[in-house]
Design an enzyme around this catalytic site. Structure first.
Site, short mmCIF file in Angstrom:
data_model
loop_
_atom_site.label_atom_id
_atom_site.label_comp_id
_atom_site.label_asym_id
_atom_site.label_seq_id
_atom_site.Cartn_x
_atom_site.Cartn_y
_atom_site.Cartn_z
N ASP A 183 11.74 26.73 -89.58
CA ASP A 183 11.65 26.96 -88.15
C ASP A 183 13.03 26.77 -87.51
O ASP A 183 13.56 25.66 -87.49
CB ASP A 183 10.64 25.98 -87.54
N HIS A 185 13.53 27.45 -84.27
CA HIS A 185 13.26 26.98 -82.91
C HIS A 185 14.10 27.71 -81.87
O HIS A 185 14.37 27.16 -80.79
CB HIS A 185 13.51 25.48 -82.83
N GLU A 209 11.11 31.25 -89.02
CA GLU A 209 10.38 31.31 -87.75
C GLU A 209 11.34 31.23 -86.57
O GLU A 209 12.26 30.42 -86.55
CB GLU A 209 9.40 30.15 -87.69
N GLU A 235 5.47 32.11 -80.95
CA GLU A 235 4.87 30.96 -80.29
C GLU A 235 5.17 30.95 -78.79
O GLU A 235 4.44 30.31 -78.02
CB GLU A 235 5.36 29.66 -80.92
N ASP A 257 0.00 31.37 -80.18
CA ASP A 257 -0.62 30.05 -80.08
C ASP A 257 -1.94 30.19 -79.33
O ASP A 257 -1.98 30.72 -78.22
CB ASP A 257 0.33 29.09 -79.35
N HIS A 284 0.46 29.58 -84.36
CA HIS A 284 1.22 28.37 -84.03
C HIS A 284 0.24 27.32 -83.55
O HIS A 284 -0.63 27.60 -82.74
CB HIS A 284 2.22 28.73 -82.93
#
Length: 381
Positions: A183, A185, A209, A235, A257, A284
Site C-alpha cells: 500500500d 497510500h 495499492e 478506497e 470501501d 477496502h
C-alpha cells in the site's frame, strides 16, 4: 413495516455505527464513517434520517436513489459514507425480513469461502519479518504492508532501497506460495512510481495499492504501462463513475470501501463495471465488524472478487478490536486465511448493542497524523 428510529454511535477506535429500528421490531446496523471525520458523517446521517423515518425499509434501491440524488448538491465522501451505512442497515433489515443472508438477495453465492488478508506492521525489515511470520503461523496466505513511510517527491536511492529491503524481508518469510500486497497510500507521485515499481517486480507483489493520489488518476495509464506489478486503487473513490477512468487506464484491482462508496447497493454495481474491464474486486475495509460483514456479503455473491481486507490486529485498533462489538465471533473465524460463507439472515452477524452503547459513552475524536517534509512543507500521510 416502517422505519421508526435511527441512532448513531461514535465508538473506539475510530468508527461510527448506525442503528435503524423498525416498528416491527427488526433492527439493522450499518457503519457510516469517514475516518478522522466521523462527527461530520454523523451529522449527515441525521439529515438523511429525516427522509427515512416513516418509510418502508424494504425499498432499499428506491431509498438509495433518493438519498444520493434527492439533493441538488451530490456526491463526495461525507454524503456517500452516510448513505453507505444506512444502505448496509437497510439490507440487514431486508435480509432479516425474508429470513435470508444478504448474498441470497444479490443473486445467491458464487463461492463457499472468501480469502482474507491481514496487515503486517513495522518500519524495519526485522520487524516486518517477525510480523509476517506471526501471520503465517495464524494461517494467513495473504498479507499487506505499507510500501513506504514518508517519501520524498523523487525518492532517494536510500528510500528506494528501504522499500525493497522491507518487501524482501516479507517475501523471505512468505516464500513463493503466499502473497504480499503493498500500500503506497498515495504517498508516491508519478516520478517515484516510475522509479520504484520496476525494481519491485522481482519480489512479485500481489498488487500495489494506491500508487497515486486519486486526483492524479489521469496518470494511471502511465503507471500501468511502466509497472510489471498489478495496480490497485479505489478506497478514495465514492461511486461507479469515479472508477471508470481507472478501469479505462487498465488497473487490475478495484478497492471500493463498503462504508464510503455508497454501501452494498453501489459496490455491487462497481464490481459489475469492473468485470466488464476484466478487473477484480478487493474491497477496502480497515474498519469495524459491520463494514466487514457487508463487504463479505458482496464477496460471497461477486464472480470477480479477489480478496478481502480485514482489520483484526491492525495498527489503528488501539484499545478496541473488531470482535469487541459482536456477540458471536464465530462468523469472523479465519481458517487457512479464509472466512466461511455466512448463512445467518441479513448481514449475518449479531451486534452487541450493550457494548456499543457502553463504548459510545466515551466517544472518540480520532484524527489522522499530519506529516511534513524536512523543509516544513506538507507531506502525504
Amino acid at each position: 413495516m416502517k422505519i421508526e428510529r435511527i441512532e448513531t454511535f461514535l465508538v473506539p477506535p475510530r468508527w461510527l455505527f448506525c442503528r435503524v429500528e423498525t416498528d416491527a421490531g427488526l433492527v439493522g446496523w450499518g457503519e457510516p464513517v469517514v475516518e478522522g471525520r466521523a462527527e461530520v458523517v454523523r451529522a449527515a446521517v441525521e439529515v438523511l434520517a429525516e427522509y427515512l423515518v416513516g418509510e418502508d425499509p424494504l425499498r432499499v434501491e428506491q431509498h438509495w436513489q433518493v438519498l444520493t440524488k434527492g439533493g441538488f448538491y451530490r456526491g463526495g465522501p461525507v454524503l456517500s459514507s452516510a448513505v453507505a451505512g444506512l444502505d448496509q442497515a437497510l439490507w440487514d433489515i431486508t435480509g432479516q425480513a425474508y429470513g435470508v443472508p444478504v448474498h441470497a438477495l444479490l443473486g445467491g453465492p458464487v463461492r463457499d469461502r472468501v480469502r482474507v488478508y491481514s496487515w503486517v506492521g513495522g518500519d524495519e525489515p526485522g520487524e516486518i519479518a517477525d510480523a509476517a511470520a506471526a501471520q503465517v503461523a495464524a494461517g494467513f496466505t495473504g498479507l499487506k504492508m505499507n510500501a513506504c513511510g514518508q517519501l520524498s517527491p523523487i525518492p532517494t536511492s536510500a528510500e528506494v532501497d528501504g522499500v525493497l529491503a522491507r518487501v524482501a524481508a516479507a517475501r523471505a518469510v512468505l516464500g513463493d506460495e503466499r502473497d504480499i500486497a503493498l500500500d503506497f497510500h498515495g504517498r508516491a507521485g508519478l516520478a517515484a512510481v516510475r522509479r520504484i515499481l520496476p525494481e519491485l517486480a522481482p519480489l512479485r507483489p500481489f498488487f500495489v495499492e494506491e500508487p497515486l493520489l486519486p486526483d492524479q488518476s489521469h496518470h494511471l495509464r502511465d503507471v500501468v504501462a511502466c509497472s510489471p506489478v498489478p495496480v490497485a486503487t479505489g478506497e478514495r473513490l465514492y461511486g461507479r463513475t469515479e472508477f471508470l477512468a481507472p478501469l479505462q487506464a487498465g488497473v487490475s484491482v478495484v478497492q471500493p470501501d463498503l462504508s464510503h462508496a455508497g454501501g452494498i447497493s453501489e459496490v455491487r454495481r462497481i464490481a459489475a463495471l469492473a468485470e466488464t474491464y476484466g478487473a477484480l474486486l478487493a474491497p477496502h475495509c480497515p474498519l469495524g465488524p459491520i463494514a466487514l460483514a457487508a463487504s463479505l456479503q458482496v464477496a460471497f455473491a461477486t464472480p470477480n472478487f479477489l480478496i478481502q481486507e480485514q482489520s483484526v490486529g491492525i495498527h489503528y485498533n488501539e484499545g478496541s478490536e473488531l470482535l469487541d462489538y459482536v456477540l458471536d465471533p464465530e462468523p469472523f473465524r479465519f481458517v487457512d486465511g479464509h472466512v466461511r460463507r455466512f448463512e445467518g439472515p441479513g448481514l449475518g452477524i449479531t451486534v452487541d448493542e450493550a457494548a456499543v452503547r457502553r463504548a459510545a459513552q466515551s466517544p472518540h475524536a480520532w484524527r489522522n497524523p499530519v506529516w511534513r517534509h524536512p523543509d516544513g512543507s506538507f507531506a502525504e500521510w
